[in-house]
Design an enzyme around this catalytic site. Structure first.
Site, PDB file in Angstrom:
ATOM      1  N   SER A 283      48.339  21.981  21.074  1.00  0.00           N
ATOM      2  CA  SER A 283      46.964  22.220  21.532  1.00  0.00           C
ATOM      3  C   SER A 283      46.160  23.054  20.544  1.00  0.00           C
ATOM      4  O   SER A 283      44.934  22.874  20.447  1.00  0.00           O
ATOM      5  CB  SER A 283      46.981  22.912  22.896  1.00  0.00           C
ATOM      6  OG  SER A 283      47.606  22.099  23.862  1.00  0.00           O
ATOM      7  N   HIS A 348      45.340  27.585  22.907  1.00  0.00           N
ATOM      8  CA  HIS A 348      44.148  26.738  23.012  1.00  0.00           C
ATOM      9  C   HIS A 348      42.918  27.478  22.498  1.00  0.00           C
ATOM     10  O   HIS A 348      42.099  26.909  21.757  1.00  0.00           O
ATOM     11  CB  HIS A 348      43.907  26.327  24.468  1.00  0.00           C
ATOM     12  CG  HIS A 348      45.011  25.530  25.082  1.00  0.00           C
ATOM     13  ND1 HIS A 348      46.258  26.057  25.359  1.00  0.00           N
ATOM     14  CD2 HIS A 348      45.045  24.230  25.500  1.00  0.00           C
ATOM     15  CE1 HIS A 348      47.015  25.128  25.924  1.00  0.00           C
ATOM     16  NE2 HIS A 348      46.307  24.008  26.013  1.00  0.00           N
TER      17      HIS A 348
END
Length: 409
Positions: A283, A348
């Site tokens: 991610s 993220h």
């Protein structure tokens, strides 16, 4: 070319006209001589010399336009348009030989962009979208150009210069390796959904684990492990749909730089802010690419001519939100094997920060030298400072703060 001089009939392009105004691009004049393609350029050098009897290295824009009017039929139509834009955009009334060579050998310096923007020139000719008779591969390249580039001059330049080699191998290779590793551990752990619930999941040499943070490769290798097939599927979809077109346009080196910086920033951000949690999944790199692309679309909204862009942007944000929400939920869900928590979601956010800084600079400077962009160096220095601070944090902070880490896997 029977008939000597010919009239150049062209029409105005609203796509470029809408974007020529308001673009602010820092221009640093380059004196580096770029490599040239010897066959065509040597012939055009002779023609250029005929119009430059004093060998000054410059000819007037009037003579340059005469040269193009006489011999322009030998050029690709798109390249002819770019040369005409260079002629009309030079406010000093002269064309430099090196600028001419750069354009003829598919290399553009910042002086080209300056000539277009400061000269107020709107590139002539029909839109690339209106061209007919294209093969499947050419339509694909045209589609990618409209997906990623905001200016018609850049789209035409990319369409003419793309030679299908090398293919977008980097993102495809990373994705294939992620799938292979996932199914290998799926067979080994005997589960595909929520692999993280297996007691052997973190025993792999790939995930980042706070107890094993001295093993430096884990700050990058964690991208090949995923918590389950739902995690892999969302990351893989965004990685392929966004990463492959970006690599086709900007090349493996630039996209690899953004991706790797996002991956490293993700794991380091976890080690600083969520110190007891492990990290898995790609991610960090995926969010760096997607964030950079979405920011580039927003910053060049009127110039981006991809179809259904508002709907597609909304769908991209939904996918990112779903994936991020899944990661947050999993982080605070009771772990299967306490006291080790589930993987962190902070990677993220590290990827997003890289995408909105380094990534945007890379995507905003198609075919321009990044080393000539001061904003690139500013963000790169900030990123380097963050990495150094995070390294020192990992060396000293855990012991100074007496952090209670979970046992090693």
């Amino acid at each position: 070319m029977a008939g000597g001089n010919r009239e150049l009939t062209v029409t105005s392009s609203p796509a470029v006209a809408a974007n020529a105004e308001g673009d602010e691009i820092e221009v640093l004049e380059s004196t580096e001589v770029l490599p040239v393609a010897p066959e065509d350029v040597s012939k055009w050098k002779e023609l250029f010399d005929k119009y430059d009897p004093d060998s000054s290295g410059f000819i007037s824009t009037e003579r340059f336009r005469d040269l193009l009017a006489t011999h322009g039929s030998e050029l690709d139509p798109h390249k002819l348009e770019v040369l005409l834009a260079l002629a009309d955009g030079n406010s000093d009334g002269k064309i430099c030989y090196q600028d001419f060579v750069n354009l003829m050998s598919n290399k553009r310096s910042n002086s080209f962009r300056r000539a277009i923007l400061q000269g107020g020139r709107h590139l002539k000719g029909s839109s690339l979208r209106d061209e007919v008779g294209l093969g499947l591969s050419q339509r694909l390249v045209r589609h990618v150009a409209y997906e990623t580039l905001p200016r018609e001059v850049d789209r035409k330049w990319y369409f003419d210069s793309y030679n299908y080699w090398p293919p977008p191998w980097l993102i495809l290779t990373i994705t294939i390796l992620e799938v292979v590793v996932f199914f290998y551990y799926g067979c080994h752990l005997d589960r595909l959904v929520l692999q993280v619930s297996s007691p052997s999941f973190l025993k792999s040499p790939l995930p980042y684990h706070p107890q094993l943070r001295a093993q430096a490769w884990r700050y990058l290798s964690y991208i090949f492990m995923h918590t389950g097939i739902e995690h892999l599927s969302l990351n893989m979809a965004m990685q392929l749909l966004v990463g492959v077109p970006l690599e086709m346009v900007h090349g493996a080196a630039r996209i690899g730089l953004v991706y790797a910086c996002g991956v490293l920033a993700g794991s380091l951000a976890v080690s600083v802010t969520d110190m007891t949690a492990p990290v898995v999944g790609s991610s960090g790199g995926v969010y760096a690419l997607v964030s950079a692309h979405l920011a580039n679309v927003v910053m060049n909204w009127s110039g981006m001519k991809c179809q259904f862009k508002l709907f597609r942007m909304a769908m991209a944000l939904v996918c990112m939100s779903v994936e991020f929400g899944r990661a947050v939920w999993l982080r605070f869900y009771p772990p299967a094997f306490p006291p080790c928590p589930n993987p962190s979601f902070v990677a993220h956010l590290g990827g997003v920060m890289v995408g909105l800084t380094l990534g945007v600079v890379v995507l905003q400077n198609y075919e321009q030298r990044l080393q000539e962009q001061s904003l690139f160096w500013i963000f790169f220095c900030v990123y380097t400072l963050f990495v150094l601070c995070a390294v020192f944090w990992n060396i000293f902070a855990y012991s100074l703060l007496d952090v209670r880490l979970p046992p090693p896997p």
